[in-house]
Design a protein around this motif. Structure first.
Motif, mmCIF file in Angstrom:
data_model
loop_
_atom_site.group_PDB
_atom_site.id
_atom_site.type_symbol
_atom_site.label_atom_id
_atom_site.label_comp_id
_atom_site.label_asym_id
_atom_site.label_seq_id
_atom_site.Cartn_x
_atom_site.Cartn_y
_atom_site.Cartn_z
ATOM 1 N N VAL A 1 101.384 40.723 62.384
ATOM 2 C CA VAL A 1 100.613 41.617 63.259
ATOM 3 C C VAL A 1 99.901 40.851 64.370
ATOM 4 O O VAL A 1 100.059 41.172 65.566
ATOM 5 N N ASP A 2 99.138 39.825 63.996
ATOM 6 C CA ASP A 2 98.370 39.089 65.019
ATOM 7 C C ASP A 2 99.301 38.450 66.038
ATOM 8 O O ASP A 2 99.064 38.495 67.245
ATOM 9 N N GLY A 3 100.370 37.851 65.524
ATOM 10 C CA GLY A 3 101.334 37.200 66.413
ATOM 11 C C GLY A 3 101.999 38.208 67.342
ATOM 12 O O GLY A 3 102.265 37.916 68.520
ATOM 13 N N THR A 4 102.269 39.388 66.824
ATOM 14 C CA THR A 4 102.940 40.403 67.647
ATOM 15 C C THR A 4 101.995 40.910 68.743
ATOM 16 O O THR A 4 102.408 41.085 69.901
ATOM 17 N N ILE A 5 100.731 41.108 68.389
ATOM 18 C CA ILE A 5 99.754 41.534 69.407
ATOM 19 C C ILE A 5 99.676 40.480 70.515
ATOM 20 O O ILE A 5 99.715 40.788 71.714
ATOM 21 N N LYS A 6 99.595 39.215 70.093
ATOM 22 C CA LYS A 6 99.503 38.115 71.066
ATOM 23 C C LYS A 6 100.754 38.097 71.972
ATOM 24 O O LYS A 6 100.655 38.001 73.194
ATOM 25 N N PRO B 1 107.135 49.182 60.296
ATOM 26 C CA PRO B 1 106.434 48.239 61.164
ATOM 27 C C PRO B 1 104.983 48.678 61.353
ATOM 28 O O PRO B 1 104.682 49.875 61.245
ATOM 29 N N PRO B 2 104.081 47.743 61.630
ATOM 30 C CA PRO B 2 102.648 48.076 61.697
ATOM 31 C C PRO B 2 102.245 48.737 63.018
ATOM 32 O O PRO B 2 101.440 48.203 63.783
ATOM 33 N N LEU B 3 102.800 49.905 63.275
ATOM 34 C CA LEU B 3 102.577 50.564 64.578
ATOM 35 C C LEU B 3 101.110 50.901 64.806
ATOM 36 O O LEU B 3 100.605 50.791 65.920
ATOM 37 N N LYS B 4 100.442 51.327 63.752
ATOM 38 C CA LYS B 4 99.035 51.731 63.898
ATOM 39 C C LYS B 4 98.207 50.555 64.420
ATOM 40 O O LYS B 4 97.384 50.715 65.317
ATOM 41 N N GLU B 5 98.483 49.375 63.852
ATOM 42 C CA GLU B 5 97.741 48.166 64.254
ATOM 43 C C GLU B 5 98.085 47.752 65.690
ATOM 44 O O GLU B 5 97.328 47.030 66.335
ATOM 45 N N LEU B 6 99.233 48.196 66.172
ATOM 46 C CA LEU B 6 99.687 47.777 67.510
ATOM 47 C C LEU B 6 99.364 48.811 68.592
ATOM 48 O O LEU B 6 99.511 48.545 69.784
ATOM 49 N N GLU B 7 98.936 49.989 68.166
ATOM 50 C CA GLU B 7 98.814 51.117 69.101
ATOM 51 C C GLU B 7 97.884 50.811 70.283
ATOM 52 O O GLU B 7 98.209 51.105 71.439
ATOM 53 N N HIS C 1 98.751 50.744 74.455
ATOM 54 C CA HIS C 1 97.985 51.417 75.525
ATOM 55 C C HIS C 1 97.514 50.406 76.562
ATOM 56 O O HIS C 1 97.593 50.652 77.762
ATOM 57 N N GLU C 2 97.026 49.266 76.060
ATOM 58 C CA GLU C 2 96.468 48.252 76.975
ATOM 59 C C GLU C 2 97.521 47.746 77.971
ATOM 60 O O GLU C 2 97.254 47.610 79.158
ATOM 61 N N ILE C 3 98.747 47.504 77.471
ATOM 62 C CA ILE C 3 99.744 46.928 78.388
ATOM 63 C C ILE C 3 100.615 47.992 79.045
ATOM 64 O O ILE C 3 101.374 47.694 79.966
ATOM 65 N N GLY C 4 100.522 49.228 78.551
ATOM 66 C CA GLY C 4 101.231 50.338 79.210
ATOM 67 C C GLY C 4 102.744 50.284 79.082
ATOM 68 O O GLY C 4 103.461 50.711 79.990
ATOM 69 N N CYS C 5 103.238 49.776 77.960
ATOM 70 C CA CYS C 5 104.700 49.703 77.801
ATOM 71 C C CYS C 5 105.242 51.014 77.210
ATOM 72 O O CYS C 5 104.503 51.785 76.609
ATOM 73 N N PRO D 1 105.956 43.443 77.949
ATOM 74 C CA PRO D 1 107.317 43.964 78.132
ATOM 75 C C PRO D 1 107.315 45.333 78.787
ATOM 76 O O PRO D 1 106.342 46.083 78.662
ATOM 77 N N LYS D 2 108.403 45.640 79.438
ATOM 78 C CA LYS D 2 108.565 46.999 79.976
ATOM 79 C C LYS D 2 108.686 47.978 78.807
ATOM 80 O O LYS D 2 108.134 49.068 78.822
ATOM 81 N N VAL D 3 109.434 47.522 77.797
ATOM 82 C CA VAL D 3 109.654 48.355 76.614
ATOM 83 C C VAL D 3 109.427 47.503 75.365
ATOM 84 O O VAL D 3 109.901 46.369 75.303
ATOM 85 N N ALA D 4 108.707 48.058 74.404
ATOM 86 C CA ALA D 4 108.575 47.389 73.099
ATOM 87 C C ALA D 4 109.447 48.171 72.119
ATOM 88 O O ALA D 4 109.247 49.379 71.929
ATOM 89 N N GLN D 5 110.429 47.478 71.532
ATOM 90 C CA GLN D 5 111.363 48.173 70.644
ATOM 91 C C GLN D 5 111.133 47.769 69.198
ATOM 92 O O GLN D 5 110.870 46.590 68.910
#
Ligand code: DSN
Length: 424
Positions: free
Chosen positions: A149-154, A175-181, A185-189, A161-165
């Protein structure tokens, strides 16, 4: 019929009989219901439709339009979402449509790596490469078989990315979508989730629902845990009008012409059946997968993620390096009528000689097997791993399978159920 036609028909019948006497455990396959299968030999199979219902380029689509509109309505209802397109003719074609709609050549998409279980379409030599996008892989936690999770946020913040898949073909845990939500929003992908493997589990409420956790678009095939025809689907939430139009255009004329109307009708039947049976089927599928994991593990087989209950889906990842590796074990199992595939595990570098096999229980569950049969299946697999003669194990596989030749969790199960060695 001439000799060639006769021969082909006989080979197909032989295949049908073989599978009736086997334990099919490829995690991406399933059995259609009798009603869904009936649609495949309807006149829909002989026709064309292009475009959207009511805006076709061909005449003759009165009933096709009605069925397609009903399928769209049922899909939105089942998955509680605002957008559905039932025209992609496969999961990969659905993926190509998303790429076509939301990414330009040169754009960056974040995704999982193949060795971590990602689908082949995310590879440079797959659909991602065809669209000429750059892919960057998420950090992966091998012990949990999930994203770090932490690594993915970083990574998301760095790469923007334009798109996160998201989504996998060895899909053990959500996948930990809630933790990434917040990061999305912040990066607007645009957030894209390939749900193919777990589509039926999501439909049945037994796997984390991505459409209400920040995901914009879901692509899927419709013949894995969702037990429909070989076909595809797109779903969406939080899409604006332009994005919806971009997806429609990407599907047609982008990556399809006609959309295999017989399969679309079969998909519509499956949606109707999922509404009634989906929850019960998905629940038993996950229970069976966990029971099989436990029974194999108790017999000394190295099923991944024992501390996490092995899986939350229909799939188990098994390290069989102690028995000669995935290639050898999968072949031995096939010789015993247990059909699965060799599979890369995160530590592997070769897809041809990986250390793992992947096992899926969705099809066995579809035939009515429960936890007690999973123990029997585990015993049969273990005997093969321990180098007992596959021919001998095959006889016991056939015996077990005799009681499970019908299709459950659908209308017309029981005496009307489809016998799949008989050609219609
Ligand atoms: N190749 C399929 C699988 O087995 O996962 C998905 O398309």
């Amino acid at each position: 019929m001439n000799e060639e036609a006769f021969w082909i028909r006989e080979r197909v019948k032989a295949h049908n009989k073989w599978f009736e006497e086997s334990l099919p455990m490829i995690a991406s396959e399933n059995l259609m219901s009798p009603l869904a299968k009936e649609m495949l030999i309807s006149d829909f199979a002989d026709r064309y439709a292009e475009g959207l219902p009511g805006k076709r380029y061909y005449q003759g689509n009165i009933y096709v339009d009605e069925v397609e509109l009903k399928a769209i309505e049922m899909a939105k209802d089942l998955f509680q979402c605002s957008f559905a397109d039932v025209r992609p003719i496969s999961g990969t074609v659905a993926n190509m449509a998303v790429l076509f709609a939301f990414a330009e050549p040169g754009d960056t998409i974040t995704t999982c790596a193949l060795a971590q279980g990602a689908h082949i379409s995310t590879a440079k030599f797959g659909a991602f490469g065809l669209r000429s996008v750059e892919s960057v892989n998420y950090p992966f936690n091998e012990t949990d078989m999930n994203l770090d999770v932490d690594g993915t946020i970083k990574l998301l913040k760095e790469v923007r990315p334009k798109v996160a898949q998201f989504g996998l073909s060895v899909f053990l845990f959500p996948p930990p979508l809630k933790e990434l939500e917040d990061t999305f929003h912040e990066i607007g992908c645009t957030v894209w989730y390939d749900a193919a493997h777990v589509f039926g589990l999501i439909a049945g409420g037994q796997f984390d629902d991505p459409l209400h956790k920040g995901v914009h678009v879901v692509s899927s095939s419709t013949h894995k845990t969702f037990p429909g025809p070989n076909h595809g689907m797109l779903l969406g939430n939080n899409l604006d009008e332009e994005q919806e139009k971009a997806l429609y255009r990407a599907v047609f004329p982008g990556v399809t012409s006609s959309h295999h109307l017989h399969a679309m009708a079969s998909l519509a039947i499956t949606l109707a059946e999922e509404k009634v049976f989906g929850k019960e089927y998905a629940l038993q599928t996950v229970r069976n997968a966990r029971a099989l994991g436990e029974a194999l593990y108790e017999r000394g087989i190295n099923v991944l993620c024992p501390d996490l209950g092995f899986t939350r889906s229909h799939t188990l990842a098994v390290d069989v390096s102690a028995y000669g590796g995935g290639k050898i074990v999968a072949q031995d199992l096939e010789n015993a009528n247990i059909i699965c595939n060799k599979n890369m595990l995160p530590k592997d570098t070769s897809a041809v000689r990986p250390s793992g096999i992947r096992l899926g229980v969705q099809e066995l569950t579809r035939t009515g097997m429960k936890e007690s049969e999973m123990v029997e299946v585990a015993e049969l697999i273990t005997r093969v791993c321990n180098k007992e003669s596959p021919a001998k194990v095959k006889e016991d596989v056939k015996e077990l399978k005799k009681g499970f030749t019908k299709i459950r969790y659908c209308f017309h199960e029981g005496e009307e159920a489809y016998r799949y060695h008989e050609l219609v």
